[in-house]
Design a protein around this motif. Structure first.
Motif, PDB file in Angstrom:
ATOM      1  N   ALA A 216       0.820  -1.220   0.000  1.00 58.27           N
ATOM      2  CA  ALA A 216       0.000   0.000   0.000  1.00 58.27           C
ATOM      3  C   ALA A 216       0.837   1.247   0.000  1.00 58.27           C
ATOM      4  CB  ALA A 216      -0.901  -0.024   1.224  1.00 58.27           C
ATOM      5  N   LYS A 217       0.397   2.227  -0.783  1.00 57.08           N
ATOM      6  CA  LYS A 217       1.145   3.469  -0.859  1.00 57.08           C
ATOM      7  C   LYS A 217       0.880   4.354   0.334  1.00 57.08           C
ATOM      8  CE  LYS A 217       1.931   3.766  -5.669  1.00 57.08           C
ATOM      9  NZ  LYS A 217       1.591   4.293  -6.903  1.00 57.08           N
TER      10      LYS A 217
ATOM     11  N   PRO B 243       0.278   5.146   3.982  1.00 58.56           N
ATOM     12  CA  PRO B 243       0.600   4.476   5.237  1.00 58.56           C
ATOM     13  C   PRO B 243      -0.632   4.205   6.097  1.00 58.56           C
ATOM     14  CG  PRO B 243       1.490   6.715   5.194  1.00 58.56           C
ATOM     15  CD  PRO B 243       0.966   6.433   3.852  1.00 58.56           C
TER      16      PRO B 243
ATOM     17  N   MET C 106       3.662  13.830   3.795  1.00 56.76           N
ATOM     18  CA  MET C 106       4.053  12.684   2.981  1.00 56.76           C
ATOM     19  C   MET C 106       3.157  12.418   1.793  1.00 56.76           C
ATOM     20  SD  MET C 106       4.879  10.109   6.039  1.00 56.76           S
ATOM     21  CE  MET C 106       3.157   9.829   6.089  1.00 56.76           C
TER      22      MET C 106
ATOM     23  N   LYS D  59       7.075   7.552  -4.440  1.00 56.99           N
ATOM     24  CA  LYS D  59       6.897   6.172  -4.872  1.00 56.99           C
ATOM     25  C   LYS D  59       6.925   5.274  -3.656  1.00 56.99           C
ATOM     26  CE  LYS D  59      10.100   5.889  -7.769  1.00 56.99           C
ATOM     27  NZ  LYS D  59      10.911   6.631  -8.733  1.00 56.99           N
ATOM     28  N   ALA D  60       6.138   4.282  -3.699  1.00 57.74           N
ATOM     29  CA  ALA D  60       6.088   3.399  -2.547  1.00 57.74           C
ATOM     30  C   ALA D  60       7.348   2.541  -2.462  1.00 57.74           C
ATOM     31  CB  ALA D  60       4.849   2.509  -2.655  1.00 57.74           C
ATOM     32  N   PHE D  61       7.780   2.079  -3.579  1.00 55.35           N
ATOM     33  CA  PHE D  61       8.874   1.109  -3.560  1.00 55.35           C
ATOM     34  C   PHE D  61      10.236   1.764  -3.767  1.00 55.35           C
ATOM     35  CE2 PHE D  61       6.361  -2.181  -2.607  1.00 55.35           C
ATOM     36  CZ  PHE D  61       5.509  -2.677  -3.568  1.00 55.35           C
ATOM     37  N   GLN D  62      11.159   1.164  -3.229  1.00 56.00           N
ATOM     38  CA  GLN D  62      12.549   1.645  -3.298  1.00 56.00           C
ATOM     39  C   GLN D  62      13.296   1.079  -4.493  1.00 56.00           C
ATOM     40  OE1 GLN D  62      15.446   0.911  -0.540  1.00 56.00           O
ATOM     41  NE2 GLN D  62      15.227   2.809   0.609  1.00 56.00           N
ATOM     42  N   HIS D  63      14.534   1.518  -4.603  1.00 56.87           N
ATOM     43  CA  HIS D  63      15.326   1.126  -5.756  1.00 56.87           C
ATOM     44  C   HIS D  63      15.746  -0.327  -5.703  1.00 56.87           C
ATOM     45  CE1 HIS D  63      18.081   2.245  -2.566  1.00 56.87           C
ATOM     46  NE2 HIS D  63      18.920   1.398  -3.080  1.00 56.87           N
TER      47      HIS D  63
ATOM     48  N   TRP E 238      14.083  -2.993  -4.758  1.00 50.78           N
ATOM     49  CA  TRP E 238      13.010  -3.965  -4.595  1.00 50.78           C
ATOM     50  C   TRP E 238      13.270  -5.211  -5.431  1.00 50.78           C
ATOM     51  CZ3 TRP E 238      10.087  -5.559  -8.761  1.00 50.78           C
ATOM     52  CH2 TRP E 238      10.162  -4.778  -9.898  1.00 50.78           C
TER      53      TRP E 238
ATOM     54  N   PHE F  50      10.619  -8.252   3.184  1.00 55.11           N
ATOM     55  CA  PHE F  50      10.576  -7.501   1.937  1.00 55.11           C
ATOM     56  C   PHE F  50      10.189  -6.052   2.185  1.00 55.11           C
ATOM     57  CE2 PHE F  50      10.474  -7.025  -2.503  1.00 55.11           C
ATOM     58  CZ  PHE F  50       9.397  -6.231  -2.839  1.00 55.11           C
TER      59      PHE F  50
ATOM     60  N   VAL G 232      12.419  -2.719   1.443  1.00 49.43           N
ATOM     61  CA  VAL G 232      12.027  -2.026   0.223  1.00 49.43           C
ATOM     62  C   VAL G 232      11.299  -0.724   0.473  1.00 49.43           C
ATOM     63  CG1 VAL G 232      10.495  -2.221  -1.759  1.00 49.43           C
ATOM     64  CG2 VAL G 232      12.050  -4.049  -1.197  1.00 49.43           C
ATOM     65  N   ARG G 233      10.491  -0.659   1.497  1.00 54.79           N
ATOM     66  CA  ARG G 233       9.604   0.502   1.613  1.00 54.79           C
ATOM     67  C   ARG G 233      10.358   1.766   1.947  1.00 54.79           C
ATOM     68  NH1 ARG G 233       3.931   0.271   1.219  1.00 54.79           N
ATOM     69  NH2 ARG G 233       4.370   2.503   1.380  1.00 54.79           N
ATOM     70  N   ARG G 234       9.867   2.878   1.361  1.00 52.70           N
ATOM     71  CA  ARG G 234      10.509   4.167   1.588  1.00 52.70           C
ATOM     72  C   ARG G 234      10.042   4.787   2.882  1.00 52.70           C
ATOM     73  NH1 ARG G 234      12.774   6.307  -3.325  1.00 52.70           N
ATOM     74  NH2 ARG G 234      11.998   4.996  -5.005  1.00 52.70           N
ATOM     75  N   ASN G 235       8.813   4.643   3.178  1.00 52.29           N
ATOM     76  CA  ASN G 235       8.258   5.310   4.344  1.00 52.29           C
ATOM     77  C   ASN G 235       8.716   4.590   5.593  1.00 52.29           C
ATOM     78  OD1 ASN G 235       6.743   6.600   6.278  1.00 52.29           O
ATOM     79  ND2 ASN G 235       4.981   6.788   4.940  1.00 52.29           N
TER      80      ASN G 235
ATOM     81  N   THR H  53       6.045   2.628   7.479  1.00 54.14           N
ATOM     82  CA  THR H  53       5.708   1.366   6.833  1.00 54.14           C
ATOM     83  C   THR H  53       6.775   0.320   7.119  1.00 54.14           C
ATOM     84  OG1 THR H  53       4.860   2.754   5.071  1.00 54.14           O
ATOM     85  CG2 THR H  53       4.898   0.385   4.681  1.00 54.14           C
TER      86      THR H  53
ATOM     87  N   MET I   9       5.999  -1.036  10.414  1.00 55.88           N
ATOM     88  CA  MET I   9       4.869  -1.967  10.310  1.00 55.88           C
ATOM     89  C   MET I   9       5.338  -3.311   9.752  1.00 55.88           C
ATOM     90  SD  MET I   9       1.782   0.344   8.886  1.00 55.88           S
ATOM     91  CE  MET I   9       1.996   2.083   8.906  1.00 55.88           C
TER      92      MET I   9
ATOM     93  N   GLU J 128      15.280   7.091   2.307  1.00 59.21           N
ATOM     94  CA  GLU J 128      16.351   7.309   1.332  1.00 59.21           C
ATOM     95  C   GLU J 128      17.075   8.621   1.588  1.00 59.21           C
ATOM     96  OE1 GLU J 128      14.690   7.008  -2.535  1.00 59.21           O
ATOM     97  OE2 GLU J 128      15.314   4.941  -2.731  1.00 59.21           O
TER      98      GLU J 128
END
Lengths: 188, 127, 727
Positions: free
Chosen positions: A36-37, A39, A92, A97-101, A103, B47, B51-54, B57, B60, B120
């Motif tokens: 989910a984008k 939070p 925020m 983007k939700a995902f990082q580099h 992933w 994962f 991976v998550r930026r926030n 999250t 969580m 990041e």
């Protein structure tokens, strides 16, 4: 009492189907948390997963743990999360983007992780089923409820860890208060 | 082969023991199933951590991992007919709570300094 | 007395020291100055007057007391030498000398190199490597001693008058005394080395005395020239001495000559070489061709110096040395041939040059060269006695001639060009008369000294037996000699004629100043003229017992029966014929002069000269020998060689340091390349590699926790995998 335990079978029949449902739900909500984008969405899906896991606990005749799970996780931790989300939320929203580099690398790595797990699963021999499969809800020879059994074990056999846990909670509380104070200077 | 056994009456699914000759589509759940689920849950959580930026999250996702551990513990507790697993699981929950508190306090502190929760951007240690 | 012959050289040495010290003390504060010149003439470097006349010097009177001291010491020391010399001779006795008595006085061992007699422990080992300071009195050295000291004394007396007005009077006498010392050492020496010491000494004094008036460039140059040419001869002489030592193992006269007498026949080629080398030395000292060029130039010195050194004594040292070594020369007919030919040629050559000279002293100088040629000619044909006889007579008349010319110059206040003289016969009578007597003697007029000695030579040459020479050579030599005799008579009488006869051709002012020289100058002239007249009577050949000098010298000069070259005695009739021939030639010469110069006043010669101007110029300019020497040796070898060597140094020799410098530069360039590319390359490359490594590792330090977490997870996974595999 349950001969089923002697052969390693834990759940059968309808309970089995219940397990499948719950398992699917758990994994689904977990994926939703991660994907989910927003939070807030993640938090809510997390809450849902907590509840489903609690259901799984109860399915395993660990009622006390399930209850504690709902109370602490759902009622405490998630509330905390939601509070903090609300505190920092407005900053925020702007399209991140939700995902990082990494992933893709992480995904690959985790899939690789699957290999030894399956290997262990296939070859590992688990210990013998004990004689008394219902020992976990018995105090001596009396059959009591799960909570009572856990309490008996907790306060007698594991008293020290219990105390330590309480100290830990105290420290965590104090630490959280200190860390959350506003008068922390900016460190650049 | 011996037929389906009915588990504890607390489910309310008390039924008369079935005979072996009746073999409908039954779901036999062994410890392995629990382990698989637990593993997958753990992996998903891992994962998310990676991976998550926030930052929230990420936390969580950490809770997810804890859940997976708990599930594992409880499954084995049942399998080995020992209360140790459940007791341990209680402790895990306790610790998770404390850790969540600290983590969130850190989050707030981080947010106050950086005005962002993007992990990041927290890369002053680069180089 | 004969044991005191060592004192004979030492008197003049003491005189030199005293005169020298006193002179230095006198002059130490005076420095340079041109003093008052009583005759009103300034030193003129280019004029003929510069040749030898004291008034052309920078001069001033010296303090009379110093002058007296110098005179006393200078002449007194020589007088003492003379007395001691005669005393020693008579002590030993003329008769004993004629029998070959040799008295050797050894002062000390000068160079002790080896042992004399065989040592007891080392039988048969008799290395003769020592040289003594020893003096020898035998008939030859006695003869030389007699006339050297006596004529020397006379010339010292003459110098008192001649140099009386000169400021360097003390210096002059000091040098003159030093010369006497050296000459006497030379004459009395008993070994080659001591003789060489004297030889060098007279050469040095010649330089000092020729260049006495060192402010005049001509004098200074002449002194240098004399010394340098002499040195060339000395080089040959030294080689000869080395050869003698190598061959005979000793330098002592007695030992060498006795060993030579016993020498086997195969020693002849060495002997030839040695004798030729010795003769080269004699050529240098006695002014034979080609080393004669210094003698005419030496006339730039004071006239008494010319008389003493370049007429009577030093130039005869060469003849003396050859005569002394006659034993060696007799062993080598080829060497004697060389001596004779060179002597004869020089005699003729110099005589021709003398014909065309216009300076009194130059004429006499070439005459000296010519007469020396006669002496060597005699020695070369084996007539050593005749040669030494001529040395004696020549000393008398040549000294007289030179002193006479000095008197003339003195009377004319410095004039030396005979073209500006004339008619002096009655103005300076004593000088004229003595000069005439000496001229008659040199011309070979009978009964005077020169006649006997010259005739002895001519006879010996005519009858010479020269085994290694073509048979016509002696006759050719005789012809040359007799022709030279004629030339001698001619040019000498020409000189007399132009100087004393006829009309005075100088300026009237000079004519007023003409007066005869003082007694100190004329007395020696008279004595020498007398000796020129009677000096020959010691060697009358025909009369038995008349050849006293021959008897005297025989033991030294004719000692060896095995000698390969002997002087022959011809028949009396032949001797008379030869005598007549020489008389005739002399008479012819004299007559010719009388005709051409006496009455005709020189027209015929002038016309001859005009008809063959090239010949005249060649002769007058001495056949350009000096110019040739200058071009070849001075300019060519000397300066050209210097320039060449300078270039060699600049290119070849300096090539080494320059080349080294260039190589060093090249190496340093290569090193710089190495440093630039290799060394710096390594360093920079290392840095770049490390930097690449840094960048590689740096890329892992993202600063992002999640990256670290991933890596940690991977690591954990690896550990687990390993554990599982190796469980």
């Amino acid at each position: 009492m349950t001969e089923s335990a002697a052969s390693g079978v834990l759940l059968t029949g309808g309970a089995g189907w219940a397990f499948v449902v719950f398992a699917v739900l758990t994994l689904g909500t977990a994926v939703a948390v991660v994907v989910a984008k927003n939070p807030v969405h993640s938090a809510l899906f997390l809450l849902a997963s907590f509840l489903v896991v609690a259901c799984l606990f109860i399915l395993e005749q660990a009622e006390f743990v399930g209850a504690v799970q709902i109370l602490v996780y759902g009622g405490g931790i998630m509330v905390l999360f939601l509070f903090v989300i609300m505190l920092v939320h407005q900053r925020m929203v702007a399209g991140a983007k939700a995902f990082q580099h990494q992933w893709d690398i992480a995904l690959l790595f985790l899939l690789v992780f699957l290999v030894p797990f399956l290997y262990v699963l296939g070859t590992e021999k688990f210990p013998e089923i004990p004689q008394n499969p219902d020992a976990f809800r018995m105090i001596g020879t009396r059959v009591v409820g799960n909570t009572q059994a856990v309490a008996w074990s907790l306060y007698r056999d594991y008293l020290l860890p219990f105390e330590v846990a309480s100290v830990f909670l105290l420290v965590a509380m104090v630490g959280a208060v200190v860390l959350g104070k506003r008068s922390v200077e900016k460190v650049d | 082969m011996c037929g389906v056994r009915c588990e504890g009456s607390w489910i309310g699914l008390s039924r008369a023991p079935q005979t072996a000759h009746r073999a409908p589509t039954t779901m036999t759940i062994t410890i392995n199933h629990f382990l698989i689920v637990s593993f997958l849950l753990f992996t998903i959580g891992l994962f998310g951590v990676l991976v998550r930026r926030n930052f929230l999250t990420v936390l969580m996702s950490v809770e997810l991992m804890m859940n997976a551990v708990n599930l594992n513990l409880v499954a084995f507790s049942r399998r080995l007919s020992s209360l140790t697993g459940q007791v341990f699981s209680v402790f895990v929950i306790t610790i998770a709570a404390g850790e969540a508190a600290i983590g969130l306090a850190l989050t707030i502190s981080l947010f106050r300094q950086r005005k962002t929760l993007n992990v990041e951007e927290a890369s002053t240690m680069q180089g | 007395m004969k044991d005191l012959i060592w004192a004979i050289p030492l008197f003049p040495l003491a005189g030199f020291l005293v005169n020298g010290i006193v002179h230095l003390l006198e002059h130490r504060t005076k420095g340079e100055r041109v003093l008052h010149d009583p005759h009103g003439e300034q030193p003129a470097a280019e004029s003929q007057k510069d040749l030898g006349h004291p008034h052309a010097h920078m001069h001033g009177e010296i303090h009379p007391r110093s002058k007296a001291l110098h005179t006393a010491v200078g002449t007194g020391s020589v007088a003492l030498s003379c007395l001691f010399a005669f005393g020693a001779i008579f002590d030993l006795g003329l008769s004993r000398l004629s029998e070959g008595a040799t008295h050797v006085v050894t002062l000390y061992r000068w160079i002790p190199l080896g042992f004399n007699e065989p040592l007891g422990q080392v039988p048969g080992k008799a290395a003769e490597w020592f040289v003594d300071a020893a003096f020898r009195l035998d008939s030859l050295s006695a003869l030389m001693l007699a006339f050297v000291t006596f004529v020397g004394f006379l010339i010292h007396v003459y110098s008192v008058g001649y140099m009386g007005h000169d400021e360097g009077y003390g210096r002059y006498f000091a040098y003159l005394n030093l010369f006497m010392f050296s000459m006497l050492v030379l004459v009395l020496a008993n070994n080659f080395l001591l003789l060489f010491v004297g030889w060098e000494g007279v050469g040095l004094c010649s330089y000092l005395l020729i260049g006495y008036d060192y402010h005049k460039k001509s004098a200074a140059d002449a002194g240098k020239k004399a010394f340098v040419v002499n040195r060339i001869g000395d080089f040959g002489f030294i080689l000869g001495i080395f050869g003698v030592f190598a061959l005979f193992g000793s330098l002592d006269f007695g030992r060498v000559f006795s060993a030579a007498a016993a020498a086997p026949a195969d020693v002849t080629p060495y002997m030839t070489l040695i004798c030729v080398c010795l003769f080269i030395g004699a050529c240098g000292k006695s002014a034979q061709f080609p080393l004669y060029v210094w003698l005419p130039d030496a006339m730039a010195g004071p006239t008494p110096v010319s008389a003493l050194i370049h007429a009577a004594t030093m130039v005869t040292a060469g003849v003396y040395m050859v005569a002394r070594c006659n034993v060696l020369f007799r062993l080598s007919p080829d060497a004697m041939l060389v001596v004779a030919v060179v002597g004869g040629f020089t005699a003729l050559f110099a005589a021709t040059i003398g014909l065309a000279q216009n300076d009194i002293k130059k004429v006499l100088a070439y005459s000296t060269v010519s007469q020396l040629g006669y002496m060597f000619l005699a020695c070369g044909v084996g007539a050593f006695v005749a040669g030494m006889f001529h040395v004696l007579t020549h000393a008398f008349f040549k000294a007289c001639l030179f002193l006479g010319s000095g008197s003339v110059i003195h009377a004319l206040a410095g004039e030396q060009d005979i073209r500006r003289m004339g008619g002096l016969a009655f103005k300076i009578r004593t000088t004229y008369r003595t000069f005439l007597v000496a001229t008659l003697a040199i011309s070979g007029v009978p009964l005077l000294a020169g006649f006997f000695s010259k005739d002895a030579i001519l006879a010996a040459v005519f009858e010479a037996h020269m085994p290694t020479a073509p048979p016509w050579l002696p006759r050719v030599l005789w012809t040359a000699a007799i022709f030279t005799a004629g030339l001698t008579a001619f040019y000498m009488f020409r000189l007399v004629s132009l100087t004393f006869w006829g009309v005075y051709r100088g300026s009237p002012e000079q004519e007023r100043e003409i007066r005869e020289s003082p007694r100190s100058m004329t007395v020696p002239l008279i004595v020498l003229a007398f000796l020129s007249a009677v000096g020959g009577w010691v060697g009358i050949p025909i009369l038995r017992g008349g050849d006293r000098i021959g008897e005297l010298l025989a033991p030294v000069l004719l000692p060896i029966a095995s000698a390969r070259v002997q002087a022959h005695h011809a028949a009396v009739s032949q001797e008379l014929l030869l005598m007549g021939a020489s008389v005739a030639v002399a008479t012819l010469g004299i007559l010719l002069v009388l005709v051409w110069y006496g009455r005709g006043n020189g027209e015929v010669p002038a016309r001859l000269a005009a008809r063959w101007p090239g010949v005249y110029r060649a002769v007058a300019n001495k056949y350009y020998v000096d110019e040739a020497y200058d071009a070849v040796f001075v300019e060519g070898l000397g300066k050209g060689g210097g320039r060449f060597l300078w270039d060699v140094d600049a290119t070849v020799v300096d090539l080494i340091p320059n080349g080294a410098a260039a190589v060093t530069k090249a190496f340093s360039w290569v090193s710089s390349l190495f440093d630039q590319y290799v060394v710096d390359g390594l360093v920079n490359g290392l840095a770049d590699t490390l930097q690449a490594g840094y960048r590689l590792f740096k890329s892992a330090q993202t600063g992002r926790v999640q990256n670290y977490a991933l890596v940690m997870g991977a690591g954990l996974f690896a550990i687990v995998a390993v554990y599982l595999v190796f469980r």
